[in-house]
Scaffold this active site. Structure first.
Site, PDB file in Angstrom:
ATOM      1  N   GLY A  82       8.776 -11.531 -29.467  1.00 35.89           N
ATOM      2  CA  GLY A  82       7.752 -11.791 -28.462  1.00 35.89           C
ATOM      3  C   GLY A  82       6.690 -12.338 -29.603  1.00 35.89           C
ATOM      4  N   GLU A  83       6.422 -11.564 -30.314  1.00 38.50           N
ATOM      5  CA  GLU A  83       4.738 -11.446 -30.788  1.00 38.50           C
ATOM      6  C   GLU A  83       4.193 -13.503 -31.265  1.00 38.50           C
ATOM      7  OE1 GLU A  83       5.045  -8.980 -34.522  1.00 38.50           O
ATOM      8  OE2 GLU A  83       5.246  -7.466 -33.557  1.00 38.50           O
ATOM      9  N   ARG A 142      -8.925 -11.716  -9.010  1.00 40.29           N
ATOM     10  CA  ARG A 142      -8.826 -10.875  -8.054  1.00 40.29           C
ATOM     11  C   ARG A 142      -8.413  -9.991  -7.770  1.00 40.29           C
ATOM     12  NH1 ARG A 142      -3.559 -14.728  -5.554  1.00 40.29           N
ATOM     13  NH2 ARG A 142      -2.745 -14.615  -7.913  1.00 40.29           N
ATOM     14  N   LYS A 172     -10.018 -13.413   9.283  1.00 41.14           N
ATOM     15  CA  LYS A 172      -8.420 -12.989   9.034  1.00 41.14           C
ATOM     16  C   LYS A 172      -8.283 -11.746   8.664  1.00 41.14           C
ATOM     17  CE  LYS A 172      -8.266 -14.202   4.328  1.00 41.14           C
ATOM     18  NZ  LYS A 172      -7.272 -15.305   3.665  1.00 41.14           N
ATOM     19  N   ASP A 178     -11.401 -23.556  -0.131  1.00 38.30           N
ATOM     20  CA  ASP A 178     -10.862 -22.184  -0.969  1.00 38.30           C
ATOM     21  C   ASP A 178     -11.155 -22.471  -2.128  1.00 38.30           C
ATOM     22  OD1 ASP A 178     -10.351 -19.793  -0.759  1.00 38.30           O
ATOM     23  OD2 ASP A 178      -8.326 -19.652   0.183  1.00 38.30           O
ATOM     24  N   GLY A 186       1.271 -19.431   1.586  1.00 35.02           N
ATOM     25  CA  GLY A 186       1.292 -18.794   3.011  1.00 35.02           C
ATOM     26  C   GLY A 186       0.858 -18.213   4.379  1.00 35.02           C
ATOM     27  N   THR A 187      -1.446 -17.637   3.317  1.00 36.86           N
ATOM     28  CA  THR A 187      -1.993 -17.370   4.088  1.00 36.86           C
ATOM     29  C   THR A 187      -2.628 -18.924   4.023  1.00 36.86           C
ATOM     30  OG1 THR A 187      -2.298 -15.739   3.001  1.00 36.86           O
ATOM     31  CG2 THR A 187      -4.299 -16.457   4.082  1.00 36.86           C
TER      32      THR A 187
END
EC number: 2.7.6.1
Length: 326
Positions: A46-47, A104, A202, A230, A237-238
């Site tokens: 994985g390196e 976020r 919201k 946005d 979904g939002t």
């Protein structure tokens, strides 16, 4: 007295990670430059290993990487590339992350939470980055997390050009902010397109991710065509529920504009709902065939990135690109 004089010429180098090489190639075409040949591999453990096949000594290097699933691998790859550039004596290293990873997580909402966006900035700095370039940061405060210049680009000019053409004959347009955090941006859209503004308030359950419980609309949307703006769409979904609330309140139609099409899980299916008429995004992250649907329009962000890179390379003004538009 004799002196040795050597004419120095600035050298721009474009480097791409493996997450989205097509974007780097498109940026290179806009600049008239080729993407540097790079040997990048992932070992069985994985390196990640990377080596540049040409000299970058004294170069002004721009490392372009889009950050999407698997986000940790793409982030680590970019960090390793930055470290390799530092050790290869590049003069200046600019991280170009069109979609800033972990954006976020820009503040502590509750106790014992990380501020991961700050951690990412610290990692870039520790690796050897002198500058960061990104598009539509989720929160402007992220600019202050990095100890160095941050070029915060806006996709608004790219999107606005599209909508000025597609909505030029429409006199019933209303700009909609999907939440209180995007009001300032939506207000600029309102001014640019000469349309009134509406806001969706919201309410979220802080313990449940990607779920909104109640929508309240401030402003008149009845018999209006709503353009909801946005910065990103993740699961969809939002934004889909917000569009449904607009239609229930009498909206004639709903178009969604967003910069970053994350489109996780069943997002394409969710966004293809009857109460959404069109979704327009930019290609800051790859939108593969399985993520595309009939109502989707994807605009190229490469010309914007290329222009910003040219301004940085030539010691020009990135801010001047957006005066009056952001």
């Amino acid at each position: 007295m004799s002196a040795i004089e050597k004419a120095t010429q600035k050298k721009l180098v474009l480097i791409s990670g493996r997450a989205y090489p097509e974007l780097a190639e498109n940026v290179g075409k806009e600049l008239g430059a080729e993407v540097l040949s790079t040997d990048t591999r992932t070992f069985a453990s994985g390196e990640i290993y990377t080596r540049f096949n040409e000299s970058v000594r004294g170069a002004d290097a721009f490392v372009i990487q889009s950050h999407l699933d698997p986000i940790n691998e793409s982030l680590m790859e970019q960090l390793i590339m930055v470290d390799a550039l530092k050790r290869a004596s590049a003069k200046r290293i600019t991280v170009v992350a069109p979609f800033y990873p972990y954006s976020r997580q820009d503040k502590k909402g509750r106790g014992r939470e990380p501020i991961s966006a700050r951690l990412v900035a610290d990692l870039f700095k520790a690796a050897g980055a002198h500058r960061i370039m990104s598009v539509d940061l989720h929160a402007s405060q992220i600019q202050g997390f990095f100890d160095g210049p941050v070029d915060h680009l806006f996709a608004m000019p790219v999107l606005l050009e599209h909508f000025r053409q597609s909505f030029k004959d429409r006199d019933d347009l209303t700009i909609v902010s999907p939440d209180m955090g995007r009001v300032r941006v939506a207000d600029v859209w309102s001014d640019q397109l000469g349309a009134p503004l509406a806001i969706i308030h919201k309410r979220r359950d802080p313990k449940v991710a990607n779920q909104v419980s109640v929508h309240e609309i401030v402003g008149d949307v009845k018999d209006r065509w709503c353009l909801m703006v946005d910065d990103m769409i993740d699961t969809g979904g939002t934004i889909a529920k917000a569009a449904e609330a607009l239609v229930k309140n009498g909206a004639r139609g709903v178009t969604i504009a967003a910069t970053h099409p994350i489109f996780s899980g069943k997002a394409p299916e969710v966004l293809n709902a009857p109460h959404i008429d069109q979704v327009v995004v930019t290609d800051t992250v790859p939108v593969n065939a399985e993520k595309r649907f009939d109502k989707l329009t994807v605009l190229s962000i490469a010309p914007l990135l290329a222009k910003a890179i040219r301004e940085v390379f030539e010691d020009g003004s990135v801010t001047s690109m957006f005066e009056g538009a952001a």
